[in-house]
Enzyme design. Structure first.
Site, mmCIF file in Angstrom:
data_model
loop_
_atom_site.group_PDB
_atom_site.id
_atom_site.type_symbol
_atom_site.label_atom_id
_atom_site.label_comp_id
_atom_site.label_asym_id
_atom_site.label_seq_id
_atom_site.Cartn_x
_atom_site.Cartn_y
_atom_site.Cartn_z
ATOM 1 N N GLU A 113 0.799 -1.231 0.000
ATOM 2 C CA GLU A 113 0.000 0.000 0.000
ATOM 3 C C GLU A 113 0.833 1.282 0.000
ATOM 4 O OE1 GLU A 113 -2.268 1.645 2.885
ATOM 5 O OE2 GLU A 113 -0.643 1.782 4.320
ATOM 6 N N ASN A 114 2.135 1.175 0.282
ATOM 7 C CA ASN A 114 3.000 2.360 0.248
ATOM 8 C C ASN A 114 3.987 2.321 -0.908
ATOM 9 O OD1 ASN A 114 2.864 2.040 3.721
ATOM 10 N ND2 ASN A 114 2.121 3.867 2.680
ATOM 11 N N HIS A 135 -4.177 3.408 2.611
ATOM 12 C CA HIS A 135 -3.891 4.154 1.385
ATOM 13 C C HIS A 135 -4.301 3.375 0.132
ATOM 14 C CE1 HIS A 135 -1.901 7.157 3.715
ATOM 15 N NE2 HIS A 135 -0.890 6.387 4.065
ATOM 16 N N HIS A 164 -4.312 -4.483 9.283
ATOM 17 C CA HIS A 164 -3.566 -3.247 9.032
ATOM 18 C C HIS A 164 -4.096 -2.215 10.020
ATOM 19 C CE1 HIS A 164 -1.054 -0.891 6.263
ATOM 20 N NE2 HIS A 164 -1.908 0.111 6.482
#
Length: 261
Positions: A39-40, A67, A151
């Site tokens: 996600e990053n 994100h 998460h």
């Protein structure tokens, strides 16, 4: 069976680190299934090209987090790729899926669910505990072993999920806080657990961000948009050794440095 879970990949440097280390680490640990949080990959969010790059590095499943939709171009990709999981307890109209049943090693069917916590996450997803119950009910009879990523920001919420799914999932691990914790263990009913598997990205950084920028933010200075830190990276994660009975025998942390070229 061994499952390798890799922590949040930060920036292109993190993806390069996957390409440099993942296949060898997978081979050395004998891991038959690899789940990578991506996600990053774009700093905030992930693009279709970056998802393709993570798969080409050796991932079987990509998970996302808060994100997930920061890069809007990922939305149609999620609908087309069931092996990329956004959090299951987001709004039901969200693109993509939050869980799936996948073919694993030794002919085992693996249920993988991706959950997001609610403590200090600044928005209101559905209850992840009730969502996990719903997924297990809906998938009943379709899988042999269940795996869960949460998460989340709060260690208490991650710990609670590890115990909540103990005896129902073979492995539960946390992501999001980017710092690998030292509490890898097997819970009383056989679920392998670790509060956070860490991140894959720059070593000299604050959660992947340039040190100077992060310090400036905490000082109260005006800063520009966060940049991924330069320099050597590390791959961080955990290996879960799971029997055919769905019980985890051991959880081993993984952390290896990669000299960026």
């Amino acid at each position: 069976m061994k499952v390798l879970a890799i922590g949040d990949v930060v920036g292109e440097a993190g993806i390069d680190t996957l390409h440099g280390l993942l296949r060898r680490i997978k081979r050395e640990h004998g891991a038959g299934f690899v789940i990578v949080n991506g996600e990053n990959a774009a700093g905030r969010g992930i693009t279709p090209k970056q998802a393709d790059d993570i798969f080409s590095a050796g991932a079987d499943i990509i998970t996302l987090g808060n994100h997930a939709f920061s890069k809007q171009q990922i939305a149609p990709y999620l609908d087309e790729h069931p092996d990329v999981l956004r959090p299951a307890n987001l709004a039901p109209q969200s693109p993509g899926r939050g869980w799936g049943v996948f073919d694993g090693p030794q002919g085992l069917r693996l249920l993988v669910m991706n959950l997001i916590g609610r403590c200090d996450m600044h928005y209101g997803p559905d209850n992840p505990f009730l969502c996990a119950d719903k997924i297990l009910r809906e998938a009943a009879g379709q899988y042999d072993i269940a795996l869960a990523e949460i998460h989340a920001n709060a260690t208490s919420e991650k710990l609670a999920m590890g115990y909540y799914l103990d005896g129902r999932a073979a492995a539960v691990w946390g992501t999001h806080t980017h710092v690998q914790t030292a509490d890898n263990r097997v819970n009383p009913k056989g679920a392998g657990y670790i509060t956070d598997i860490g991140m894959t990205g720059p070593v000299v950084s604050v959660l992947g961000v340039c040190v100077e920028q992060s310090v400036a933010m905490f000082r109260g200075d005006l800063t520009e948009y966060f940049k991924t830190a330069p320099g050597d990276c590390a791959l961080s994660g955990a290996v879960f050794t799971i029997g055919r009975d769905g019980r985890c025998a051991s959880v081993a942390r993984v952390w290896e440095r990669w000299a960026v070229r």
